[in-house]
Design a protein around this motif. Structure first.
Motif, PDB file in Angstrom:
ATOM      1  N   PHE A   1       0.640  -1.318   0.045  1.00  0.00           N
ATOM      2  CA  PHE A   1      -0.050  -0.093  -0.013  1.00  0.00           C
ATOM      3  C   PHE A   1       0.897   1.282  -0.099  1.00  0.00           C
ATOM      4  CE2 PHE A   1      -2.408   3.437   2.317  1.00  0.00           C
ATOM      5  CZ  PHE A   1      -3.360   3.512   1.625  1.00  0.00           C
ATOM      6  N   PHE A   2       0.612   2.182  -0.816  1.00  0.00           N
ATOM      7  CA  PHE A   2       1.271   3.505  -0.865  1.00  0.00           C
ATOM      8  C   PHE A   2       0.211   4.448  -0.163  1.00  0.00           C
ATOM      9  CE2 PHE A   2       1.950   7.826  -2.836  1.00  0.00           C
ATOM     10  CZ  PHE A   2       3.183   8.064  -2.423  1.00  0.00           C
ATOM     11  N   ASP A   3       0.733   4.827   1.054  1.00  0.00           N
ATOM     12  CA  ASP A   3       0.283   6.009   1.806  1.00  0.00           C
ATOM     13  C   ASP A   3       0.389   7.348   1.288  1.00  0.00           C
ATOM     14  OD1 ASP A   3      -0.962   7.345   4.094  1.00  0.00           O
ATOM     15  OD2 ASP A   3      -0.471   5.669   5.280  1.00  0.00           O
ATOM     16  N   MET A   4      -0.642   8.016   0.779  1.00  0.00           N
ATOM     17  CA  MET A   4      -0.356   9.479   0.446  1.00  0.00           C
ATOM     18  C   MET A   4      -0.135  10.544   1.573  1.00  0.00           C
ATOM     19  SD  MET A   4      -3.288   9.505  -2.468  1.00  0.00           S
ATOM     20  CE  MET A   4      -4.602   8.637  -1.891  1.00  0.00           C
ATOM     21  N   ARG A   5      -0.410   9.843   2.778  1.00  0.00           N
ATOM     22  CA  ARG A   5       0.028  10.781   3.981  1.00  0.00           C
ATOM     23  C   ARG A   5       1.429  11.203   3.966  1.00  0.00           C
ATOM     24  NH1 ARG A   5      -3.700   7.868   8.357  1.00  0.00           N
ATOM     25  NH2 ARG A   5      -2.344   6.076   7.418  1.00  0.00           N
ATOM     26  N   ASP A   6       2.422   9.983   4.187  1.00  0.00           N
ATOM     27  CA  ASP A   6       3.684  10.312   4.424  1.00  0.00           C
ATOM     28  C   ASP A   6       4.547   9.647   3.284  1.00  0.00           C
ATOM     29  OD1 ASP A   6       3.326   7.614   4.337  1.00  0.00           O
ATOM     30  OD2 ASP A   6       4.211   7.151   6.268  1.00  0.00           O
ATOM     31  N   LYS A   7       3.618   9.285   2.422  1.00  0.00           N
ATOM     32  CA  LYS A   7       4.263   9.049   0.867  1.00  0.00           C
ATOM     33  C   LYS A   7       5.350   8.021   0.991  1.00  0.00           C
ATOM     34  CE  LYS A   7       3.476  13.695  -1.138  1.00  0.00           C
ATOM     35  NZ  LYS A   7       2.714  14.037  -0.194  1.00  0.00           N
ATOM     36  N   ASN A   8       5.126   6.975   1.779  1.00  0.00           N
ATOM     37  CA  ASN A   8       5.761   5.579   2.093  1.00  0.00           C
ATOM     38  C   ASN A   8       5.147   4.557   1.841  1.00  0.00           C
ATOM     39  OD1 ASN A   8       8.012   7.116   3.451  1.00  0.00           O
ATOM     40  ND2 ASN A   8       7.110   6.624   5.416  1.00  0.00           N
ATOM     41  N   ILE A   9       5.924   3.481   1.235  1.00  0.00           N
ATOM     42  CA  ILE A   9       5.311   2.389   0.827  1.00  0.00           C
ATOM     43  C   ILE A   9       4.994   1.272   2.014  1.00  0.00           C
ATOM     44  CG2 ILE A   9       5.437   0.325  -0.748  1.00  0.00           C
ATOM     45  CD1 ILE A   9       7.153   2.188  -2.410  1.00  0.00           C
ATOM     46  N   TYR A  10       4.113   0.530   2.375  1.00  0.00           N
ATOM     47  CA  TYR A  10       3.760  -0.306   3.300  1.00  0.00           C
ATOM     48  C   TYR A  10       3.589  -1.665   2.712  1.00  0.00           C
ATOM     49  CZ  TYR A  10       3.144   3.775   6.506  1.00  0.00           C
ATOM     50  OH  TYR A  10       3.295   4.963   7.193  1.00  0.00           O
ATOM     51  N   PHE A  11       4.684  -2.515   2.899  1.00  0.00           N
ATOM     52  CA  PHE A  11       4.698  -3.806   2.752  1.00  0.00           C
ATOM     53  C   PHE A  11       4.106  -4.830   3.809  1.00  0.00           C
ATOM     54  CE2 PHE A  11       7.937  -1.961  -0.101  1.00  0.00           C
ATOM     55  CZ  PHE A  11       7.277  -2.736  -1.417  1.00  0.00           C
ATOM     56  N   PHE A  12       2.941  -5.543   3.368  1.00  0.00           N
ATOM     57  CA  PHE A  12       2.413  -6.491   4.689  1.00  0.00           C
ATOM     58  C   PHE A  12       2.787  -7.925   4.205  1.00  0.00           C
ATOM     59  CE2 PHE A  12      -0.169  -2.695   4.198  1.00  0.00           C
ATOM     60  CZ  PHE A  12      -0.535  -2.446   5.497  1.00  0.00           C
ATOM     61  N   LYS A  13       3.506  -8.571   5.091  1.00  0.00           N
ATOM     62  CA  LYS A  13       3.819  -9.942   5.102  1.00  0.00           C
ATOM     63  C   LYS A  13       3.657 -10.557   6.438  1.00  0.00           C
ATOM     64  CE  LYS A  13       6.427 -13.278   3.656  1.00  0.00           C
ATOM     65  NZ  LYS A  13       6.164 -14.428   2.461  1.00  0.00           N
ATOM     66  N   ASN A  14       2.785 -11.445   6.514  1.00  0.00           N
ATOM     67  CA  ASN A  14       2.246 -12.275   7.689  1.00  0.00           C
ATOM     68  C   ASN A  14       1.676 -11.317   8.777  1.00  0.00           C
ATOM     69  OD1 ASN A  14       3.244 -14.617   6.399  1.00  0.00           O
ATOM     70  ND2 ASN A  14       5.386 -14.471   7.478  1.00  0.00           N
ATOM     71  N   GLU A  15       2.256 -11.336   9.801  1.00  0.00           N
ATOM     72  CA  GLU A  15       1.771 -10.323  10.901  1.00  0.00           C
ATOM     73  C   GLU A  15       2.297  -8.909  11.074  1.00  0.00           C
ATOM     74  OE1 GLU A  15       4.779 -12.953  13.267  1.00  0.00           O
ATOM     75  OE2 GLU A  15       3.486 -13.060  11.501  1.00  0.00           O
ATOM     76  N   TYR A  16       3.478  -9.011  10.039  1.00  0.00           N
ATOM     77  CA  TYR A  16       4.246  -7.633   9.883  1.00  0.00           C
ATOM     78  C   TYR A  16       4.056  -6.739   8.880  1.00  0.00           C
ATOM     79  CZ  TYR A  16       7.102  -9.741  13.846  1.00  0.00           C
ATOM     80  OH  TYR A  16       7.551 -10.250  14.801  1.00  0.00           O
ATOM     81  N   VAL A  17       4.250  -5.351   9.066  1.00  0.00           N
ATOM     82  CA  VAL A  17       4.067  -4.352   8.123  1.00  0.00           C
ATOM     83  C   VAL A  17       5.575  -3.831   7.939  1.00  0.00           C
ATOM     84  CG1 VAL A  17       3.162  -2.642   9.771  1.00  0.00           C
ATOM     85  CG2 VAL A  17       3.106  -2.441   7.020  1.00  0.00           C
ATOM     86  N   TYR A  18       6.331  -3.635   6.741  1.00  0.00           N
ATOM     87  CA  TYR A  18       7.322  -2.911   6.431  1.00  0.00           C
ATOM     88  C   TYR A  18       7.349  -1.629   5.892  1.00  0.00           C
ATOM     89  CZ  TYR A  18       9.129  -7.925   7.032  1.00  0.00           C
ATOM     90  OH  TYR A  18       9.178  -9.132   7.482  1.00  0.00           O
ATOM     91  N   VAL A  19       7.743  -0.506   6.395  1.00  0.00           N
ATOM     92  CA  VAL A  19       7.695   0.791   6.036  1.00  0.00           C
ATOM     93  C   VAL A  19       8.738   1.083   5.276  1.00  0.00           C
ATOM     94  CG1 VAL A  19       6.937   3.083   6.269  1.00  0.00           C
ATOM     95  CG2 VAL A  19       6.146   1.185   7.681  1.00  0.00           C
ATOM     96  N   TYR A  20       8.750   1.467   3.846  1.00  0.00           N
ATOM     97  CA  TYR A  20       9.889   1.896   2.912  1.00  0.00           C
ATOM     98  C   TYR A  20       9.769   3.140   2.452  1.00  0.00           C
ATOM     99  CZ  TYR A  20      12.967   1.060  -0.961  1.00  0.00           C
ATOM    100  OH  TYR A  20      13.996   1.192  -2.030  1.00  0.00           O
ATOM    101  N   ASP A  21      10.648   4.035   2.427  1.00  0.00           N
ATOM    102  CA  ASP A  21      10.645   5.344   1.906  1.00  0.00           C
ATOM    103  C   ASP A  21      11.265   5.406   0.676  1.00  0.00           C
ATOM    104  OD1 ASP A  21      10.357   8.096   1.281  1.00  0.00           O
ATOM    105  OD2 ASP A  21      11.562   8.644   2.937  1.00  0.00           O
ATOM    106  N   PRO A  22      10.563   5.658  -0.621  1.00  0.00           N
ATOM    107  CA  PRO A  22      10.770   5.689  -2.024  1.00  0.00           C
ATOM    108  C   PRO A  22      11.388   6.931  -2.582  1.00  0.00           C
ATOM    109  CG  PRO A  22       8.530   5.832  -2.070  1.00  0.00           C
ATOM    110  CD  PRO A  22       8.911   5.814  -0.484  1.00  0.00           C
ATOM    111  N   LYS A  23      11.201   7.964  -1.518  1.00  0.00           N
ATOM    112  CA  LYS A  23      11.826   9.371  -1.857  1.00  0.00           C
ATOM    113  C   LYS A  23      13.047   9.756  -1.513  1.00  0.00           C
ATOM    114  CE  LYS A  23       8.728  10.913   1.260  1.00  0.00           C
ATOM    115  NZ  LYS A  23       8.403   9.870   1.636  1.00  0.00           N
ATOM    116  N   GLU A  24      13.712   8.673  -0.489  1.00  0.00           N
ATOM    117  CA  GLU A  24      15.299   8.838  -0.199  1.00  0.00           C
ATOM    118  C   GLU A  24      16.108   8.748  -1.563  1.00  0.00           C
ATOM    119  OE1 GLU A  24      16.618   6.334   3.093  1.00  0.00           O
ATOM    120  OE2 GLU A  24      15.083   7.060   4.286  1.00  0.00           O
ATOM    121  N   PRO A  25      17.079   9.443  -1.368  1.00  0.00           N
ATOM    122  CA  PRO A  25      18.266   9.478  -2.518  1.00  0.00           C
ATOM    123  C   PRO A  25      18.502   7.918  -2.548  1.00  0.00           C
ATOM    124  CG  PRO A  25      18.809  11.176  -1.028  1.00  0.00           C
ATOM    125  CD  PRO A  25      17.731  10.241  -0.330  1.00  0.00           C
TER     126      PRO A  25
END
Length: 697
Positions: free
Chosen positions: A586-610
């Motif tokens: 899921f791409f969250d338009m609030r913080d513009k981060n990508i949220y990857f869901f796997k099992n019981e966890y969510v991984y937050v990834y910032d595509p805006k970083e260099p």
């Protein structure tokens, strides 16, 4: 001697006169008691317009035939299939006495008051002025081609059918749960000035049909997609079964009788008595419904166009393709699937189909020639079409004739348990209204038809691979979207404004989404501005691969797929990348981060970083910690199937199995991120008609 001779002659004359009188009394009485004077039938049948209602007598026949009179009218009858036939005295006697018996026992002859009431009821049914007088509009409708089933048939009702609920409130299906601002940047692509039932044959891209609609070019109707289905069926038939007839059969080739099928009840006794010695119950199939009132209780219903019942009017492959499409249209809205069975045991066929003229297929209900009754069917039984009618395929350019598809869809509705509807836009309207259809150029199930059949069989359910709103830009720089539901190797486009799937769906993913794999794990759309530039990238995820998708050219971008572990590698000094085989993304338009869901966890990834510092992850948390449930609410489960933002509902949805939740605090312009999960219920109580029509291999 002369006197004796004269007396003998007088006696012979009197005896002869007496015998003649007796013959008249015996043979003539039925004719004089029948007000229709059936002895004149052979003279009355000379006109080709035998099914045109011209008189009160004709109207009474129609009223009696279609269930408006429970008394008997003994007038001139247009007996089905009787044209060109002669009648014996016993035939006429049987016709008379049978008219006096109806369901429920003996009935009397109709009086004028009963006939007027019946005519008023007929007029009210078809939205005519209920005067009880036979006016020209009533005559015209009564003379029109129609289904042969009675108008007073009871419709099956399943008390356990799903009630439509939206956001906890009972609503009319198709009713919006909110309002859409006229100033919204995004618009649903199919919400336009074209009629709501005219839909498109392809997905949207600047070069395809959908965008032509959006920029004002002539729209394509759902009929285009239906024609394509017919053509593809015929092409498959030609490859798999080239020996089949590809021309209409002649009268000489058609056999006159069908196999009479008995319902196999195995070792269970009959409903109305003991088990017959042959192990089969001689009862109508519709008496075998279950406790919920369903006509069929199996997942797959088999049908067959009998070889003895081919039409002589259109090619056999067109007949089979049209019937297959007609069944598919019903399976697009209910769980049962329909399969054509051409060579299995006839006793395993659920629905037999045949064309015939007059007396046909051992049927107790004869056809009446061209016009009038064009078809008839039975609940959970068979379907018959009058081959005196000028049926045509939807592939035909001929302006004359009756679309077989429309009639077949109607008759299947009866077989499944539906009765006639009085609204002319319903597919279950008894009369064939070809003029209206030629203007709208389509044949589809309306809202009432879909909900009526779902009241019997329930709604479709199931699990999705992923769900998402697909957003893309138009030439005028505005943006459009559609909602897509992916399952296995096929998908549906959801028409939010109509609250149903697009006509003709599902379609194969491989056919419509070039190089996108089946059974995708998730879909990601990054849509944001960075400085003066706009990022508008779309990705599909499957196993350990990520596929970048070109929404303009409708295909996977060159150089893809790439490995998830490489594209979403660990940050410097870290050893954990985004995992393979994600559950959702899921791409969250609030913080513009990508949220990857796997099992019981969510991984937050910032595509805006260099590029040199970008990597996994901003954080890794339990799903229930990142998205806590409101007090007293059911929390989110692990292994989610889909997480997406709906531009229609302006809400963030979570879907797992057949259940869904929303993030009740989510807003795309939120400055401080807040999450609060609220359980909403079953997805099929919100989204409708997402049905698997067949096993899509």
């Amino acid at each position: 001697m002369a006197v004796i001779t004269m007396n003998k002659l007088r006696l012979k004359f009197l005896c002869g006169l007496h015998v003649l009188t007796l013959c008249t009394l015996v043979m003539g009485e039925p004719f004089y008691q029948f007000r229709d004077h059936r002895d004149q039938l052979k003279y009355m049948r000379k006109t080709d317009k035998k099914n045109v209602v011209k008189s009160q007598d004709d109207a009474e026949v129609v009223l009696e035939k279609y269930g408006y009179l429970r008394c008997s009218v003994l007038r001139r009858k247009r007996e089905s299939g009787s044209h060109g036939r002669s009648f014996s005295f016993s035939d006429l006697f049987n016709m008379k006495t049978q008219n006096m018996f109806k369901e429920g026992g003996f009935v009397g002859v109709c009086n004028e008051h009963e006939i007027k009431q019946a005519l008023q009821e007929y007029q009210r049914t078809y939205n005519l002025p209920a005067t009880g007088e036979l006016d020209e509009k009533t005559k015209q409708l009564m003379s029109s081609s129609r289904c042969g089933n009675k108008d007073n048939e009871a419709e099956v009702v399943n008390p356990k059918a799903v009630v439509e609920v939206v956001d906890g409130t009972k609503k009319q299906p198709g009713e919006d749960s909110g309002h859409q601002s006229k100033r919204d940047l995004l618009q649903e692509s199919n919400k336009s000035n074209i009629p709501p039932t005219q839909r498109l044959s392809k997905r949207s891209a600047p070069s395809n049909t959908m965008l032509n609609v959006l920029v004002g070019k002539p729209p394509s109707s759902s009929l285009v997609r239906r024609k394509r289905y017919i053509q593809e069926y015929i092409e498959r038939l030609g490859v798999s079964d080239p020996s089949k007839l590809f021309q209409p059969v002649t009268e000489e080739e058609r056999k006159q009788k069908s196999v009479i099928v008995k319902r196999n009840v195995h070792e269970e006794p009959g409903r109305h008595g003991q088990m017959p010695e042959d192990g089969e119950e001689h009862l109508p199939l519709w008496q075998g419904r279950d406790e919920n009132g369903e006509m069929f209780t199996k997942d797959v219903i088999k049908w067959r166009l009998l070889r003895s019942g081919y039409s002589t009017k259109i090619p056999v492959e067109d007949q089979r393709a049209t019937l297959d499409l007609a069944f598919r249209m019903w399976s697009e809205v209910i769980p049962p699937r329909f399969v054509e069975d051409t060579d299995g045991d006839i006793r395993d066929i659920d629905i037999e189909i045949a064309f015939g003229k007059g007396a046909h297929q051992n049927c107790q209900q004869d056809f009446d020639g061209n016009g009038g009754e064009i078809a008839h069917s039975w609940h959970a039984g068979n379907m018959h079409f009058d081959d005196d009618e000028n049926f045509k395929s939807i592939r035909s350019d001929n302006q004359d004739g009756l679309y077989l598809l429309r009639v077949a869809v109607h008759e299947i509705g009866h077989v499944l348990g539906l009765a006639h509807k009085s609204r002319s836009y319903s597919i279950m309207y008894a009369y064939y209204h070809g003029l209206e259809m030629s203007h709208h150029d389509e044949i589809e199930l309306g809202w009432e038809d879909r909900k009526a059949i779902q009241n019997i069989y329930g709604v479709c359910k199931g699990v999705f691979s992923t769900v998402f709103d697909w957003v893309r830009k138009r030439p005028d720089n505005s943006f459009i979207y559609n909602t897509y539901f992916f399952r296995g190797n096929h998908y549906w486009m959801y028409e939010n404004h109509a609250n149903r799937t697009r006509y003709g769906d599902p379609l194969y993913i491989a056919r419509e989404w070039e190089n996108v794999p089946d059974s995708v794990d998730g879909y990601l759309h990054m849509f944001y501005f960075t400085g003066t530039a706009m990022v508008d990238d779309a990705f599909f995820f499957k196993d350990d691969n990520v596929y970048k998708y070109d929404s303009i050219n409708d295909r996977v971008v060159d150089g893809y797929p790439q490995k998830i572990a490489v594209k979403y590698r660990p940050k410097s000094g870290q050893n954990e990348s985004i995992p393979d085989s994600i559950d959702s993304v899921f791409f969250d338009m609030r913080d513009k981060n990508i949220y990857f869901f796997k099992n019981e966890y969510v991984y937050v990834y910032d595509p805006k970083e260099p590029e040199d510092t970008r990597g996994c992850c901003v954080r890794k948390r339990l799903v229930t910690e990142e998205y806590p449930a409101l007090e007293g609410e059911t929390p989110l489960p692990a292994n989610l199937d889909a997480v997406y933002y709906s531009y229609k509902d302006k809400a963030m949805f979570f879907i797992k199995g057949e259940e869904y939740w929303i993030n009740s605090l989510y807003h795309p312009k939120q400055k401080v991120i807040q999450n609060a999960i609220e359980y909403k219920g079953k997805w099929y109580e919100k989204w409708f008609d997402i049905c698997d029509v067949t096993k899509m291999k």
